[in-house]
Design a protein around this motif. Structure first.
Motif, PDB file in Angstrom:
ATOM      1  N   GLU A 370       0.829  -1.206   0.000  1.00  0.00           N
ATOM      2  CA  GLU A 370       0.000   0.000   0.000  1.00  0.00           C
ATOM      3  C   GLU A 370       0.866   1.258   0.000  1.00  0.00           C
ATOM      4  OE1 GLU A 370      -2.706  -0.311   3.252  1.00  0.00           O
ATOM      5  OE2 GLU A 370      -3.931  -1.874   2.306  1.00  0.00           O
ATOM      6  N   GLN A 371       2.063   1.172   0.621  1.00  0.00           N
ATOM      7  CA  GLN A 371       2.992   2.304   0.584  1.00  0.00           C
ATOM      8  C   GLN A 371       3.419   2.598  -0.853  1.00  0.00           C
ATOM      9  OE1 GLN A 371       6.500   1.705   2.997  1.00  0.00           O
ATOM     10  NE2 GLN A 371       7.521   3.543   2.239  1.00  0.00           N
ATOM     11  N   VAL A 372       3.662   1.544  -1.625  1.00  0.00           N
ATOM     12  CA  VAL A 372       4.033   1.711  -3.034  1.00  0.00           C
ATOM     13  C   VAL A 372       2.884   2.350  -3.809  1.00  0.00           C
ATOM     14  CG1 VAL A 372       4.622   0.488  -5.162  1.00  0.00           C
ATOM     15  CG2 VAL A 372       5.674  -0.212  -2.999  1.00  0.00           C
ATOM     16  N   LEU A 373       1.664   1.831  -3.627  1.00  0.00           N
ATOM     17  CA  LEU A 373       0.504   2.362  -4.340  1.00  0.00           C
ATOM     18  C   LEU A 373       0.255   3.820  -3.962  1.00  0.00           C
ATOM     19  CD1 LEU A 373      -1.918  -0.699  -3.979  1.00  0.00           C
ATOM     20  CD2 LEU A 373      -0.491  -0.094  -5.948  1.00  0.00           C
ATOM     21  N   MET A 374       0.434   4.120  -2.675  1.00  0.00           N
ATOM     22  CA  MET A 374       0.225   5.489  -2.206  1.00  0.00           C
ATOM     23  C   MET A 374       1.234   6.438  -2.848  1.00  0.00           C
ATOM     24  SD  MET A 374      -1.670   7.413  -0.221  1.00  0.00           S
ATOM     25  CE  MET A 374      -2.420   6.307   0.973  1.00  0.00           C
ATOM     26  N   ASN A 375       2.477   5.994  -2.978  1.00  0.00           N
ATOM     27  CA  ASN A 375       3.502   6.825  -3.592  1.00  0.00           C
ATOM     28  C   ASN A 375       3.169   7.096  -5.060  1.00  0.00           C
ATOM     29  OD1 ASN A 375       6.278   6.854  -5.222  1.00  0.00           O
ATOM     30  ND2 ASN A 375       6.640   7.734  -3.195  1.00  0.00           N
ATOM     31  N   MET A 376       2.681   6.086  -5.768  1.00  0.00           N
ATOM     32  CA  MET A 376       2.339   6.237  -7.187  1.00  0.00           C
ATOM     33  C   MET A 376       1.252   7.292  -7.374  1.00  0.00           C
ATOM     34  SD  MET A 376       2.352   2.145  -8.064  1.00  0.00           S
ATOM     35  CE  MET A 376       1.377   2.332  -9.548  1.00  0.00           C
ATOM     36  N   VAL A 377       0.205   7.177  -6.557  1.00  0.00           N
ATOM     37  CA  VAL A 377      -0.920   8.114  -6.701  1.00  0.00           C
ATOM     38  C   VAL A 377      -0.520   9.515  -6.236  1.00  0.00           C
ATOM     39  CG1 VAL A 377      -3.294   8.585  -6.043  1.00  0.00           C
ATOM     40  CG2 VAL A 377      -2.545   6.226  -6.397  1.00  0.00           C
ATOM     41  N   SER A 378       0.255   9.594  -5.133  1.00  0.00           N
ATOM     42  CA  SER A 378       0.670  10.900  -4.619  1.00  0.00           C
ATOM     43  C   SER A 378       1.520  11.649  -5.636  1.00  0.00           C
ATOM     44  CB  SER A 378       1.458  10.721  -3.318  1.00  0.00           C
ATOM     45  OG  SER A 378       0.650  10.137  -2.322  1.00  0.00           O
ATOM     46  N   ASN A 379       2.417  10.921  -6.324  1.00  0.00           N
ATOM     47  CA  ASN A 379       3.227  11.574  -7.346  1.00  0.00           C
ATOM     48  C   ASN A 379       2.366  12.099  -8.498  1.00  0.00           C
ATOM     49  OD1 ASN A 379       5.659  11.220  -6.028  1.00  0.00           O
ATOM     50  ND2 ASN A 379       6.178   9.318  -7.105  1.00  0.00           N
ATOM     51  N   GLY A 398      -2.020 -13.535 -16.077  1.00  0.00           N
ATOM     52  CA  GLY A 398      -1.150 -14.668 -15.787  1.00  0.00           C
ATOM     53  C   GLY A 398      -1.077 -14.916 -14.293  1.00  0.00           C
ATOM     54  N   GLY A 399       0.107 -14.991 -13.769  1.00  0.00           N
ATOM     55  CA  GLY A 399       0.278 -15.209 -12.336  1.00  0.00           C
ATOM     56  C   GLY A 399       0.611 -13.948 -11.590  1.00  0.00           C
ATOM     57  N   GLU A 400       0.269 -12.770 -12.189  1.00  0.00           N
ATOM     58  CA  GLU A 400       0.604 -11.501 -11.566  1.00  0.00           C
ATOM     59  C   GLU A 400      -0.620 -10.600 -11.491  1.00  0.00           C
ATOM     60  OE1 GLU A 400       5.197 -10.544 -12.763  1.00  0.00           O
ATOM     61  OE2 GLU A 400       3.699 -10.312 -14.349  1.00  0.00           O
ATOM     62  N   VAL A 401      -0.684  -9.789 -10.421  1.00  0.00           N
ATOM     63  CA  VAL A 401      -1.668  -8.713 -10.331  1.00  0.00           C
ATOM     64  C   VAL A 401      -0.960  -7.416 -10.698  1.00  0.00           C
ATOM     65  CG1 VAL A 401      -3.083  -9.849  -8.587  1.00  0.00           C
ATOM     66  CG2 VAL A 401      -1.182  -8.392  -7.869  1.00  0.00           C
ATOM     67  N   TRP A 402      -1.701  -6.450 -11.164  1.00  0.00           N
ATOM     68  CA  TRP A 402      -1.091  -5.181 -11.554  1.00  0.00           C
ATOM     69  C   TRP A 402      -1.990  -4.016 -11.169  1.00  0.00           C
ATOM     70  CZ3 TRP A 402      -3.983  -2.200 -14.863  1.00  0.00           C
ATOM     71  CH2 TRP A 402      -4.983  -2.847 -15.602  1.00  0.00           C
ATOM     72  N   CYS A 403      -1.349  -2.875 -11.010  1.00  0.00           N
ATOM     73  CA  CYS A 403      -2.076  -1.638 -10.734  1.00  0.00           C
ATOM     74  C   CYS A 403      -1.334  -0.512 -11.446  1.00  0.00           C
ATOM     75  CB  CYS A 403      -2.159  -1.359  -9.230  1.00  0.00           C
ATOM     76  SG  CYS A 403      -3.026   0.191  -8.835  1.00  0.00           S
ATOM     77  N   SER A 404      -2.083   0.301 -12.216  1.00  0.00           N
ATOM     78  CA  SER A 404      -1.472   1.405 -12.954  1.00  0.00           C
ATOM     79  C   SER A 404      -2.120   2.715 -12.542  1.00  0.00           C
ATOM     80  CB  SER A 404      -1.618   1.203 -14.454  1.00  0.00           C
ATOM     81  OG  SER A 404      -2.980   1.291 -14.849  1.00  0.00           O
ATOM     82  N   VAL A 405      -1.315   3.775 -12.604  1.00  0.00           N
ATOM     83  CA  VAL A 405      -1.805   5.134 -12.332  1.00  0.00           C
ATOM     84  C   VAL A 405      -1.415   5.985 -13.542  1.00  0.00           C
ATOM     85  CG1 VAL A 405      -1.709   7.146 -10.842  1.00  0.00           C
ATOM     86  CG2 VAL A 405      -1.610   4.843  -9.842  1.00  0.00           C
ATOM     87  N   LYS A 406      -2.411   6.535 -14.236  1.00  0.00           N
ATOM     88  CA  LYS A 406      -2.166   7.327 -15.435  1.00  0.00           C
ATOM     89  C   LYS A 406      -2.628   8.758 -15.186  1.00  0.00           C
ATOM     90  CE  LYS A 406      -3.227   7.528 -20.382  1.00  0.00           C
ATOM     91  NZ  LYS A 406      -3.958   6.884 -21.497  1.00  0.00           N
ATOM     92  N   ASP A 407      -1.775   9.731 -15.567  1.00  0.00           N
ATOM     93  CA  ASP A 407      -2.138  11.136 -15.384  1.00  0.00           C
ATOM     94  C   ASP A 407      -1.799  11.914 -16.656  1.00  0.00           C
ATOM     95  OD1 ASP A 407       0.604  12.381 -15.290  1.00  0.00           O
ATOM     96  OD2 ASP A 407       0.815  11.051 -13.556  1.00  0.00           O
ATOM     97  N   ASN A 408      -2.305  13.141 -16.727  1.00  0.00           N
ATOM     98  CA  ASN A 408      -1.967  14.035 -17.855  1.00  0.00           C
ATOM     99  C   ASN A 408      -1.159  15.221 -17.343  1.00  0.00           C
ATOM    100  OD1 ASN A 408      -3.967  15.316 -16.438  1.00  0.00           O
ATOM    101  ND2 ASN A 408      -5.086  16.082 -18.240  1.00  0.00           N
ATOM    102  N   GLY A 409      -0.211  14.891 -16.431  1.00  0.00           N
ATOM    103  CA  GLY A 409       0.588  15.919 -15.791  1.00  0.00           C
ATOM    104  C   GLY A 409       1.742  16.407 -16.653  1.00  0.00           C
ATOM    105  N   ILE A 410       2.801  16.884 -15.978  1.00  0.00           N
ATOM    106  CA  ILE A 410       3.895  17.538 -16.686  1.00  0.00           C
ATOM    107  C   ILE A 410       4.747  16.554 -17.474  1.00  0.00           C
ATOM    108  CG2 ILE A 410       4.002  19.401 -14.992  1.00  0.00           C
ATOM    109  CD1 ILE A 410       6.377  18.018 -13.714  1.00  0.00           C
ATOM    110  N   GLY A 436       6.487  18.839  -0.084  1.00  0.00           N
ATOM    111  CA  GLY A 436       7.131  18.015   0.934  1.00  0.00           C
ATOM    112  C   GLY A 436       7.820  16.782   0.395  1.00  0.00           C
ATOM    113  N   GLY A 437       8.011  16.700  -0.915  1.00  0.00           N
ATOM    114  CA  GLY A 437       8.654  15.537  -1.500  1.00  0.00           C
ATOM    115  C   GLY A 437      10.139  15.500  -1.189  1.00  0.00           C
ATOM    116  N   THR A 438      10.676  14.263  -1.078  1.00  0.00           N
ATOM    117  CA  THR A 438      12.106  14.099  -0.779  1.00  0.00           C
ATOM    118  C   THR A 438      12.895  13.545  -1.965  1.00  0.00           C
ATOM    119  OG1 THR A 438      11.817  11.838   0.031  1.00  0.00           O
ATOM    120  CG2 THR A 438      11.535  13.624   1.621  1.00  0.00           C
ATOM    121  N   GLY A 439      12.204  13.067  -2.982  1.00  0.00           N
ATOM    122  CA  GLY A 439      12.910  12.464  -4.103  1.00  0.00           C
ATOM    123  C   GLY A 439      13.367  11.046  -3.827  1.00  0.00           C
TER     124      GLY A 439
END
Length: 481
Positions: A370-379, A398-410, A436-439
């Motif tokens: 969930e930390q990974v997913l949160m970072n994707m959406v926050s970015n 197949g044997g994998e689940v996936w989640c994508s976040v698509k934006d029309n940002g910069i 507040g991002g750290t990179g």
């Protein structure tokens, strides 16, 4: 004395040839001597076992005629190998060994009394062989006359000595010719063997000086060829290791510089606002509260940087622990969507979620995923201008689940797409600092995904937005506990 391997190899080959010739000479000379000894006694035994000869000798002895005995032996001279030069026979007195007759007359008319003659004087056949003696002899007692007789046959071994001398000359000549040939062949062989080693030595000296450009060419299948290929592989690995060390050192310097830069900005702000508050007690309450909020925000930012650095440090040290368990991936996706939905709406983003049916439960660390997913959406929210579009999707393949976040940002320049996973990299430094991002978020996210046996894909175009997708195996990592 120090000698090169080339010289040592030539000397060793020459020594082996000389030693081989000497050993061959010793065995040949001993073999010749042994052959003649055996041949002498075998011939004597064969001749004197003849019944006709034995009866003739006995008759002549009974008549007491030594000359008659000598004449009988003369008839068998051919079979006895009698030669006036090397082998002769003598008729001796059975009482004291006095010479009576023979094929030749001995010097002074006397025959040297040998151990075999002594044995014959005692009435027994004397046929003892002494390999170290200068002669071969046989003494046979014959009864007859007043005192009996002794038939004595002696060979002075001149034939053996002559043959051995001839053999030694042949061996010496062969040794001389062999040495000439062996010197030439040993030089050729040594050069064939030493040349690749010299090339390896030269290449090793260049490697030791830091030059990895030369490779030793040797396609042979022998040990030298194997050594050469091993050396080339070692040199290549060493070059790669040095390159990695250089890159690591460069990354370390950049990392220290980035950490210093990231911490210096909030520290400077905190110090400035704190000094203002300390030196001016009459600051209005509203301004004081605003200054304190800035100090708290910058402190929180420094805390977040330190926490992220500690997390990455644990990853690097291999001490970061995960709590693997089975959980609903779809539920985690929806929880993250709901957690950031209000923030997205605050920026007037069109924020949507679409989940395929049949997404299975997966094995992993629920909080870290969930930390990974949160970072994707926050970015996506940070780097999309207000009023933008953000679409979150999830499914299984197949044997994998996936989640994508698509934006029309910069978006991200093509050459910088892979850099987003580098530590402290940010597309818009000013905007990320404001938020507040750290990179370090995507660096941590990638570490978490890799530890789960998954991967992160990023597609982006500058000015057209980005799509980031995370893939995780349903069964979790192979080494999950």
């Amino acid at each position: 004395m120090n000698r090169s391997l080339y010289t040592k190899l030539v000397l060793i080959i020459l020594f082996l040839i000389v030693a081989l010739m000497l050993v061959a000479g010793v065995f040949l000379t001993r073999g010749v001597r042994s052959f003649y000894l055996n041949d002498f006694y075998d011939s004597m035994a064969e001749v004197f076992s003849d019944q006709g000869l034995a009866e003739d000798l006995r008759s002549a002895a009974e008549e007491g005629d030594a000359e008659y005995l000598s004449d009988i032996l003369a008839v068998y001279a051919g079979r006895l190998g009698i030669d006036s030069g090397t082998r002769n026979y003598h008729i001796l007195s059975g009482a004291d060994g006095e010479w009576l007759a023979g094929s030749v007359t001995p010097e002074n008319g006397l025959v040297e009394i040998t151990p075999n003659i002594v044995t014959a004087l005692s009435g027994e056949s004397g046929s003892a062989s002494d390999p170290n003696a200068e002669y071969m002899d046989l003494a046979l007692p014959v009864d007859g006359g007043d005192e009996g007789y002794i038939i004595y046959i002696i060979d002075n071994r001149e034939t053996i000595r002559s043959l051995n001398e001839a053999l030694l000359r042949i061996i010496a000549e062969a040794l001389a010719v062999g040495l000439v040939i062996s010197v030439f062949l040993s030089l050729l062989l040594a050069k064939t063997m030493i040349a690749p080693i010299q090339e390896l030595t030269h290449a090793a000296e260049k490697v030791a000086s830091g030059d990895f450009t030369d490779k030793v060419a040797n396609d042979s299948k022998d040990e030298i060829g194997v050594l050469t290929r091993t050396f080339n592989n070692m040199a290549g690995q060493l070059e790669n290791t040095l390159d990695d060390l250089k890159r690591s050192e460069q990354m370390r310097r950049e990392f220290v510089a980035n950490v210093s830069h990231e911490l210096r900005t909030p520290i400077t702000g905190v110090k400035s606002y704190a000094e203002t508050l300390a030196h001016d007690p009459d600051i209005p309450a509203e301004t004081r509260e605003r200054f304190l909020n800035v100090i708290l925000n910058e402190s929180d930012r420094m805390t977040k940087i330190v926490q992220d650095l500690l997390t990455l440090s644990r990853f690097d040290a291999g001490s970061f622990t995960f709590s693997f368990d089975e959980f609903s991936f779809e539920t985690s996706v929806r929880d993250v969507y709901n957690a950031v939905r209000m923030e997205a709406l605050a920026h007037r983003h069109e924020f949507t979620l679409e989940c395929e049916s049949g997404i299975p439960r997966i094995r992993g660390d629920k909080a870290r995923v969930e930390q990974v997913l949160m970072n994707m959406v926050s970015n996506a929210i940070k780097y999309t201008k207000d009023g933008g579009r953000i679409a979150m999707k999830a499914g299984v393949r197949g044997g994998e689940v996936w989640c994508s976040v698509k934006d029309n940002g910069i978006g991200i320049p093509k050459e910088d797409v892979q850099k987003v996973f580098d530590r402290f990299y940010r597309v818009d430094k000013a905007r990320s600092r404001e938020s507040g991002g750290t990179g370090l978020g995507l660096s941590i996210a990638q570490e978490i995904v890799v530890r789960h046996g998954g991967r992160i894909d990023l597609k982006s175009r500058l000015g057209h937005g980005s799509t980031i997708t995370v893939w995780l195996p349903v069964e979790g990592p192979k080494d999950a506990q």
